[in-house]
Motif scaffolding. Structure first.
Motif, PDB file in Angstrom:
ATOM      1  N   ALA A  34      -6.003  -2.859   5.988  1.00 46.07           N
ATOM      2  CA  ALA A  34      -4.566  -2.859   5.705  1.00 46.07           C
ATOM      3  C   ALA A  34      -3.805  -3.702   6.727  1.00 46.07           C
ATOM      4  CB  ALA A  34      -4.037  -1.429   5.688  1.00 46.07           C
TER       5      ALA A  34
ATOM      6  N   GLY B 238       0.814  -1.200   0.000  1.00 46.07           N
ATOM      7  CA  GLY B 238       0.000   0.000   0.000  1.00 46.07           C
ATOM      8  C   GLY B 238       0.857   1.264   0.000  1.00 46.07           C
TER       9      GLY B 238
ATOM     10  N   GLY C 191      -0.390  -1.912   4.389  1.00 50.18           N
ATOM     11  CA  GLY C 191      -1.085  -3.052   3.825  1.00 50.18           C
ATOM     12  C   GLY C 191      -0.294  -3.718   2.726  1.00 50.18           C
TER      13      GLY C 191
ATOM     14  N   PHE D 137      -3.971   3.138   3.043  1.00 55.65           N
ATOM     15  CA  PHE D 137      -3.501   1.786   2.749  1.00 55.65           C
ATOM     16  C   PHE D 137      -2.071   1.555   3.233  1.00 55.65           C
ATOM     17  CE2 PHE D 137      -6.365   3.448  -0.458  1.00 55.65           C
ATOM     18  CZ  PHE D 137      -7.400   2.535  -0.434  1.00 55.65           C
TER      19      PHE D 137
ATOM     20  N   ARG E 186      -7.892   1.315   6.917  1.00 54.86           N
ATOM     21  CA  ARG E 186      -6.731   1.080   7.788  1.00 54.86           C
ATOM     22  C   ARG E 186      -6.847  -0.275   8.479  1.00 54.86           C
ATOM     23  NH1 ARG E 186      -7.876   6.623   9.254  1.00 54.86           N
ATOM     24  NH2 ARG E 186      -6.406   8.032   8.206  1.00 54.86           N
TER      25      ARG E 186
ATOM     26  N   ASN F 175      -9.475  -4.681   0.574  1.00 58.10           N
ATOM     27  CA  ASN F 175      -8.689  -3.457   0.721  1.00 58.10           C
ATOM     28  C   ASN F 175      -9.538  -2.202   0.878  1.00 58.10           C
ATOM     29  OD1 ASN F 175      -9.076  -2.367  -2.273  1.00 58.10           O
ATOM     30  ND2 ASN F 175      -8.624  -4.548  -2.385  1.00 58.10           N
TER      31      ASN F 175
ATOM     32  N   TYR G 165      -1.167  -6.245  -0.514  1.00 60.19           N
ATOM     33  CA  TYR G 165      -2.357  -6.679  -1.249  1.00 60.19           C
ATOM     34  C   TYR G 165      -1.962  -7.622  -2.387  1.00 60.19           C
ATOM     35  CZ  TYR G 165      -4.020  -2.614   1.298  1.00 60.19           C
ATOM     36  OH  TYR G 165      -4.306  -1.717   2.287  1.00 60.19           O
TER      37      TYR G 165
ATOM     38  N   SER H 287      -4.505  -7.400   6.047  1.00 58.94           N
ATOM     39  CA  SER H 287      -4.011  -7.915   4.764  1.00 58.94           C
ATOM     40  C   SER H 287      -2.691  -8.661   4.902  1.00 58.94           C
ATOM     41  CB  SER H 287      -3.837  -6.760   3.774  1.00 58.94           C
ATOM     42  OG  SER H 287      -2.813  -5.882   4.206  1.00 58.94           O
TER      43      SER H 287
END
Length: 316
Positions: free
Chosen positions: A141, A47, A56, A53, A138, A81, A58, A144
């Motif tokens: 994140a 992120g 995070g 983000f 958040r 996300n 992803y 994740s």
């Protein structure tokens, strides 16, 4: 994997080259094709910092068409996300939803940086976009980092290199932001050009409707004109020229179009009479000439009879 594909194919050559370039993960992104499918890649991106983000990691899929790089890939996020829907092809100017903005010079690395750069932007109702609150993003994140992909066996905690504060990381962030800005600008320019160059569906419908109305009015005018001319011709057979001119000048119940139609017919009738009149005179003169010739022939015959009779008496 190489033995399964045609190595002369431009798409296969390009994907193998990109796979070699992206083999080693960075602290911002990583992507590799599946072991049994060169045209499906799994990727992981971090992120963007200073955003909802931040922190995070992803994961997602990139499905490439056989015409790659001439046609764009499809991008699907697999990690929740709050910006892109999970398991759905997202709509970006670098994805398959916008082939008009795709450039063959772009690559999978370009798509990864574009995803990072587009994450902080607003969804604005695009396909596959979400507008979660900052707190929700958040929270997603943080969660994740524990995501595990059963398709490729990647664990987000181990997918990327540890984040560092070096120049390479900051350069990647700047590149992602600039790329997202450029791609978004190109998409806006192309969409505005398309709206100017191509008429919308409603404008095309209005144009067709106006054309249809115009055709109907033209047909109605032609039918009215034909009926008026036919009526004028039937009236001209039983009336004189003065009787035809009088309604044009005095009849106030007629429309201007009817008056113009009648006025156009009057000179034609006048010319017709002027042309036909000499034919009548010629036939009359011919009849008189024939009668005169008959009289002369009869007179000659009578004269001959009288002459022959006198000659017979003289001989006696």
């Amino acid at each position: 994997m190489e033995s399964r594909y045609n190595l002369k194919s431009p798409a296969v050559k390009r994907l193998m080259k990109e796979a070699a370039e992206l083999k080693d993960p960075t602290d911002h992104y990583h992507a590799q094709p599946l072991e049994d499918n060169l045209f499906e890649w799994h990727f992981t991106v971090r992120g963007p910092p200073d955003s909802d983000f931040d922190g995070g990691v992803y994961h997602g899929r990139i499905v490439l068409p056989p015409e790659y790089p001439m046609k764009p890939p499809s991008i699907i996020l697999l990690t929740a996300n709050g910006r892109f829907e999970v398991g759905k092809k997202i709509c970006l100017s670098i994805s398959g939803h916008h082939p008009e903005t795709w450039q063959p010079s772009w690559s999978i690395r370009t798509a990864l940086l574009a995803i990072i750069g587009f994450m902080p932007t607003k969804g604005e109702g695009a396909i596959g976009s979400l507008d979660y609150t900052p707190d929700e993003r958040r929270a997603l994140a943080k969660r994740s980092q524990s995501f595990y992909c059963e398709g490729c066996g990647s664990l987000m905690k181990e997918a990327l290199l540890p984040l560092s504060s070096g120049s390479a990381s900051s350069q990647a962030d700047k590149e992602a932001k600039e790329l997202a800005r450029q791609i978004s600008f190109k998409a806006d320019v192309n969409s505005s050009r398309k709206s100017v160059a191509e008429p919308t569906e409603s404008s095309e419908f209005n144009h067709l409707a106006s054309s249809s109305e115009l055709q109907q009015e033209t047909t109605a005018f032609q039918d009215t004109t034909i009926s008026e001319v036919s009526e004028n011709q039937s009236n001209s057979a039983t009336s004189t020229q003065e009787e035809r001119i009088q309604p044009v000048s005095n009849n106030t119940s007629m429309s201007p179009r009817q008056r113009r139609a009648l006025q156009r017919r009057v000179p034609t009738s006048t010319n017709f009479n002027q042309v036909q009149q000499p034919r009548v005179n010629t036939s009359h003169v011919g009849s008189n000439l024939l009668i005169l010739l008959l009289i002369l022939a009869l007179a000659a015959l009578i004269f001959r009879r009288i002459y022959l009779g006198n000659e017979y008496i003289f001989e006696l």
